[in-house]
Enzyme design. Structure first.
Site, PDB file in Angstrom:
ATOM      1  N   CYS A   1       6.773 -13.369  -5.088  1.00 12.52           N
ATOM      2  CA  CYS A   1       5.686 -14.304  -5.421  1.00 12.52           C
ATOM      3  C   CYS A   1       5.537 -14.464  -6.923  1.00 12.52           C
ATOM      4  O   CYS A   1       4.591 -15.087  -7.376  1.00 12.52           O
ATOM      5  CB  CYS A   1       4.392 -13.840  -4.786  1.00 12.52           C
ATOM      6  SG  CYS A   1       3.722 -12.375  -5.603  1.00 12.52           S
TER       7      CYS A   1
ATOM      8  N   CYS B   1       5.251  -9.797  -9.861  1.00 12.32           N
ATOM      9  CA  CYS B   1       5.807  -8.708 -10.683  1.00 12.32           C
ATOM     10  C   CYS B   1       5.951  -9.178 -12.123  1.00 12.32           C
ATOM     11  O   CYS B   1       5.611  -8.448 -13.061  1.00 12.32           O
ATOM     12  CB  CYS B   1       7.160  -8.268 -10.131  1.00 12.32           C
ATOM     13  SG  CYS B   1       7.153  -7.888  -8.378  1.00 12.32           S
TER      14      CYS B   1
ATOM     15  N   CYS C   1       9.233  -5.638  -2.957  1.00  9.46           N
ATOM     16  CA  CYS C   1      10.185  -6.514  -2.248  1.00  9.46           C
ATOM     17  C   CYS C   1      11.623  -6.133  -2.579  1.00  9.46           C
ATOM     18  O   CYS C   1      12.448  -5.981  -1.679  1.00  9.46           O
ATOM     19  CB  CYS C   1       9.946  -7.972  -2.612  1.00  9.46           C
ATOM     20  SG  CYS C   1       8.298  -8.544  -2.212  1.00  9.46           S
TER      21      CYS C   1
ATOM     22  N   CYS D   1       3.089  -3.857  -5.349  1.00 10.50           N
ATOM     23  CA  CYS D   1       3.037  -5.272  -4.972  1.00 10.50           C
ATOM     24  C   CYS D   1       1.790  -5.895  -5.586  1.00 10.50           C
ATOM     25  O   CYS D   1       0.848  -6.170  -4.890  1.00 10.50           O
ATOM     26  CB  CYS D   1       3.044  -5.402  -3.447  1.00 10.50           C
ATOM     27  SG  CYS D   1       3.439  -7.037  -2.834  1.00 10.50           S
TER      28      CYS D   1
ATOM     29  N   HIS E   1      -4.688  10.220  -2.657  1.00 11.10           N
ATOM     30  CA  HIS E   1      -5.818  10.865  -1.977  1.00 11.10           C
ATOM     31  C   HIS E   1      -6.195  12.203  -2.643  1.00 11.10           C
ATOM     32  O   HIS E   1      -7.365  12.464  -2.909  1.00 11.10           O
ATOM     33  CB  HIS E   1      -5.419  11.084  -0.517  1.00 11.10           C
ATOM     34  CG  HIS E   1      -6.402  11.833   0.311  1.00 11.10           C
ATOM     35  ND1 HIS E   1      -7.608  11.291   0.693  1.00 11.10           N
ATOM     36  CD2 HIS E   1      -6.358  13.086   0.835  1.00 11.10           C
ATOM     37  CE1 HIS E   1      -8.264  12.177   1.435  1.00 11.10           C
ATOM     38  NE2 HIS E   1      -7.523  13.275   1.528  1.00 11.10           N
TER      39      HIS E   1
ATOM     40  N   CYS F   1      -8.077  11.511  -5.823  1.00 11.34           N
ATOM     41  CA  CYS F   1      -9.067  10.434  -5.786  1.00 11.34           C
ATOM     42  C   CYS F   1     -10.461  10.961  -6.144  1.00 11.34           C
ATOM     43  O   CYS F   1     -10.857  12.051  -5.727  1.00 11.34           O
ATOM     44  CB  CYS F   1      -9.098   9.849  -4.366  1.00 11.34           C
ATOM     45  SG  CYS F   1     -10.305   8.541  -4.174  1.00 11.34           S
TER      46      CYS F   1
ATOM     47  N   CYS G   1     -16.173   7.914   0.511  1.00 14.92           N
ATOM     48  CA  CYS G   1     -14.732   7.753   0.688  1.00 14.92           C
ATOM     49  C   CYS G   1     -14.437   6.526   1.557  1.00 14.92           C
ATOM     50  O   CYS G   1     -15.156   6.216   2.497  1.00 14.92           O
ATOM     51  CB  CYS G   1     -14.204   9.019   1.365  1.00 14.92           C
ATOM     52  SG  CYS G   1     -12.674   8.794   2.229  1.00 14.92           S
TER      53      CYS G   1
ATOM     54  N   CYS H   1      -8.419   2.888   3.997  1.00 16.56           N
ATOM     55  CA  CYS H   1      -7.709   3.366   2.808  1.00 16.56           C
ATOM     56  C   CYS H   1      -6.436   4.140   3.177  1.00 16.56           C
ATOM     57  O   CYS H   1      -6.443   5.037   4.016  1.00 16.56           O
ATOM     58  CB  CYS H   1      -8.625   4.256   1.982  1.00 16.56           C
ATOM     59  SG  CYS H   1      -7.845   4.750   0.436  1.00 16.56           S
TER      60      CYS H   1
ATOM     61  N   CYS I   1      -2.163   5.358  -9.895  1.00 20.88           N
ATOM     62  CA  CYS I   1      -3.229   4.358 -10.101  1.00 20.88           C
ATOM     63  C   CYS I   1      -4.580   5.001 -10.365  1.00 20.88           C
ATOM     64  O   CYS I   1      -5.397   4.463 -11.114  1.00 20.88           O
ATOM     65  CB  CYS I   1      -3.362   3.463  -8.876  1.00 20.88           C
ATOM     66  SG  CYS I   1      -1.812   2.846  -8.254  1.00 20.88           S
TER      67      CYS I   1
ATOM     68  N   CYS J   1      -7.849  -0.312  -7.170  1.00 23.39           N
ATOM     69  CA  CYS J   1      -8.128  -0.771  -5.801  1.00 23.39           C
ATOM     70  C   CYS J   1      -9.249   0.000  -5.102  1.00 23.39           C
ATOM     71  O   CYS J   1     -10.138  -0.588  -4.486  1.00 23.39           O
ATOM     72  CB  CYS J   1      -6.857  -0.678  -4.958  1.00 23.39           C
ATOM     73  SG  CYS J   1      -5.426  -1.409  -5.737  1.00 23.39           S
TER      74      CYS J   1
ATOM     75  N   CYS K   1      -6.968   1.478  -1.012  1.00 20.07           N
ATOM     76  CA  CYS K   1      -5.539   1.478  -1.338  1.00 20.07           C
ATOM     77  C   CYS K   1      -4.823   0.950  -0.092  1.00 20.07           C
ATOM     78  O   CYS K   1      -5.082   1.424   1.021  1.00 20.07           O
ATOM     79  CB  CYS K   1      -5.074   2.903  -1.659  1.00 20.07           C
ATOM     80  SG  CYS K   1      -3.270   3.041  -1.763  1.00 20.07           S
TER      81      CYS K   1
ATOM     82  N   CYS L   1       0.695  -0.039  -1.359  1.00 20.44           N
ATOM     83  CA  CYS L   1       1.685  -1.070  -1.735  1.00 20.44           C
ATOM     84  C   CYS L   1       2.965  -0.521  -2.349  1.00 20.44           C
ATOM     85  O   CYS L   1       3.921  -1.276  -2.497  1.00 20.44           O
ATOM     86  CB  CYS L   1       1.045  -2.092  -2.666  1.00 20.44           C
ATOM     87  SG  CYS L   1       0.918  -1.568  -4.386  1.00 20.44           S
TER      88      CYS L   1
HETATM   89 FE1  FSX Z   1       7.123  -8.820  -4.190  1.00 19.41          FE
HETATM   90 FE2  FSX Z   1       7.243  -9.726  -6.936  1.00 19.41          FE
HETATM   91 FE3  FSX Z   1       4.720  -8.309  -4.137  1.00 19.41          FE
HETATM   92 FE4  FSX Z   1       4.900 -10.411  -5.412  1.00 19.41          FE
HETATM   93  O1  FSX Z   1       7.772 -11.384  -7.026  1.00 19.41           O
HETATM   94  S1  FSX Z   1       6.342  -6.970  -4.901  1.00 19.41           S
HETATM   95  S2  FSX Z   1       5.558 -10.190  -3.240  1.00 19.41           S
HETATM   96  S3  FSX Z   1       3.317  -8.928  -5.757  1.00 19.41           S
HETATM   97  O2  FSX Z   1       5.538 -10.174  -7.118  1.00 19.41           O
HETATM   98  O3  FSX Z   1       8.367  -9.278  -5.522  1.00 19.41           O
HETATM   99 FE1  SF4 Z   2      -8.573   9.442   0.067  1.00 22.12          FE
HETATM  100 FE2  SF4 Z   2      -8.951   6.790   0.043  1.00 22.12          FE
HETATM  101 FE3  SF4 Z   2     -10.973   8.466   0.531  1.00 22.12          FE
HETATM  102 FE4  SF4 Z   2      -9.934   8.276  -1.894  1.00 22.12          FE
HETATM  103  S1  SF4 Z   2     -11.022   6.671  -0.802  1.00 22.12           S
HETATM  104  S2  SF4 Z   2     -10.490  10.167  -0.806  1.00 22.12           S
HETATM  105  S3  SF4 Z   2      -7.785   7.975  -1.407  1.00 22.12           S
HETATM  106  S4  SF4 Z   2      -9.122   8.167   1.804  1.00 22.12           S
HETATM  107 FE1  SF4 Z   3      -2.079   1.685  -6.302  1.00 23.83          FE
HETATM  108 FE2  SF4 Z   3      -2.642   1.730  -3.686  1.00 23.83          FE
HETATM  109 FE3  SF4 Z   3      -3.559  -0.237  -5.232  1.00 23.83          FE
HETATM  110 FE4  SF4 Z   3      -0.957  -0.104  -4.653  1.00 23.83          FE
HETATM  111  S1  SF4 Z   3      -2.631  -0.471  -3.182  1.00 23.83           S
HETATM  112  S2  SF4 Z   3      -1.876  -0.518  -6.656  1.00 23.83           S
HETATM  113  S3  SF4 Z   3      -0.639   2.117  -4.635  1.00 23.83           S
HETATM  114  S4  SF4 Z   3      -4.112   1.935  -5.369  1.00 23.83           S
END
Ligand code: FSX
Ligand code: SF4
Ligand code: SF4
Length: 310
Positions: free
Chosen positions: A50, A53, A153, A191, A235, A238, A258, A264, A273, A285, A291, A294
């Site tokens: 998309c 990245c 991806c 992602c 986790h 966190c 939580c 999550c 992160c 996130c 979370c 991703c």
């Molecule tokens: Fe994939 Fe890149 Fe996700 Fe997008 O293009 S990792 S769909 S956020 O950005 O490849």
């Molecule tokens: Fe674990 Fe998500 Fe709860 Fe944080 S919010 S303690 S990462 S389950």
């Molecule tokens: Fe980080 Fe989880 Fe958010 Fe991905 S979805 S950026 S691993 S907190």
């Protein structure tokens, strides 16, 4: 205006404070690259993705994208941000791949569709013939010094390879394996991935090329990810962990507690992160949502549904 060495060092040390990535962002190394004009030659290809990245990379703050693009790396081909286009751009890319054979980094964003000989992703035209992403990856992969898969991806298939997958989207490692391409490949999933993960991995890899004794290759996990950024469980680190252990589980995104019951995926996810945060360290996130895992190979199918009712 060019930064003074002192300012540049200050800038870089802001990034490393408390994050344990001083190796990757060693200011001396970055400065040496800037001064020595020994810039890493990069060719960036985009397949099924998309462009998130690329957008994420453009948000890099320390060092700034201007410093990265103008002074640290030599980005020779990038479908979204290069000024050139069409056959002229492809010719330049081919020229660079030959001139720096075995010396350039191939960066791949997006997965690679393999159905119908790759016809689902045509990335250009040369002398009246279309070029598919599959063609380019098979051609440039063996010529590169190493390949870096940017995003989930290209690292694992990601969203284009999710259930259904009519285009038979595959990751770079899968395509390399199926075509007997043996090349060091590093995965930088997400992602999209955090800009620090991408810039940090490139800096660490290039530092290694410039001085292998001083800068050993960053250690990778079993999924090809640098442990530098993907070595810790979300986790277990966190800020809501205490609430989780006390059974204080939030029922809505606006309530404290939580986020486990809201869906999550932190317990199954490894990335930093929680301490690096996003948007220049503003939030992440789990602070406002959950979370969704991703950076993991099973994303998105194994992480679905992303949200559940509390
Ligand atoms: Fe994939 Fe890149 Fe996700 Fe997008 O293009 S990792 S769909 S956020 O950005 O490849
Ligand atoms: Fe674990 Fe998500 Fe709860 Fe944080 S919010 S303690 S990462 S389950
Ligand atoms: Fe980080 Fe989880 Fe958010 Fe991905 S979805 S950026 S691993 S907190």
């Amino acid at each position: 205006m060019s930064l003074s060495r002192r300012d540049f060092m200050k800038l870089c040390s802001c990034t490393v404070a408390g994050l344990g990535i001083s190796q990757a962002f060693n200011p001396d190394v970055i400065w040496a690259m800037k001064e020595g004009a020994k810039k890493a030659p990069l060719i960036w290809l985009q397949g099924q993705g998309c462009t998130g990245c690329s957008v994420s990379l453009l948000n890099t703050v320390h060092p700034s994208i201007k410093d990265v693009l103008l002074e640290v790396v030599s980005l020779e081909y990038h479908p979204t941000i290069m000024g050139s286009e069409g056959q002229m751009a492809l010719e330049h890319m081919r020229h660079i791949a030959d001139k720096f054979a075995g010396k350039f980094f191939l960066l791949i964003e997006g997965s690679i569709p393999t159905a119908e000989n790759g016809l689902y992703c045509i990335v250009g035209e040369e002398h009246g013939h279309h070029i598919t992403m599959l063609d380019l990856v098979k051609d440039l992969g063996p010529k590169s010094l190493a390949t870096v898969s940017l995003g989930t991806c290209s690292s694992f298939g990601g969203i284009p390879a999710a259930q259904g997958n009519l285009t038979e989207a595959k990751s770079v490692m899968q395509v390399y394996e199926e075509n007997d391409i043996e090349k060091l490949t590093v995965n930088v999933p997400g992602c999209p991935p955090h800009p620090d993960w991408m810039v940090g991995t490139l800096v660490a890899a290039w530092s290694h090329v410039l001085d292998p004794q001083e800068h050993p290759l960053p250690e990778l996990d079993e999924n090809g990810r640098p442990l530098l950024f993907y070595g810790e469980n979300i986790h277990e680190n966190c800020p809501y962990l205490e609430k989780f252990e006390e059974g204080e589980l939030a029922e809505t995104f606006t309530s404290e507690g939580c986020r486990y019951e809201l869906g999550c995926k932190g317990p199954n996810c490894f990335a930093d992160c929680f301490k690096r945060k996003w948007n220049s360290g503003l939030n992440w996130c789990v602070e406002n949502a959950v979370c969704i895992g991703c950076v993991e190979p099973g994303f998105p199918d194994e992480m679905s549904p992303f949200y559940v009712e509390g």
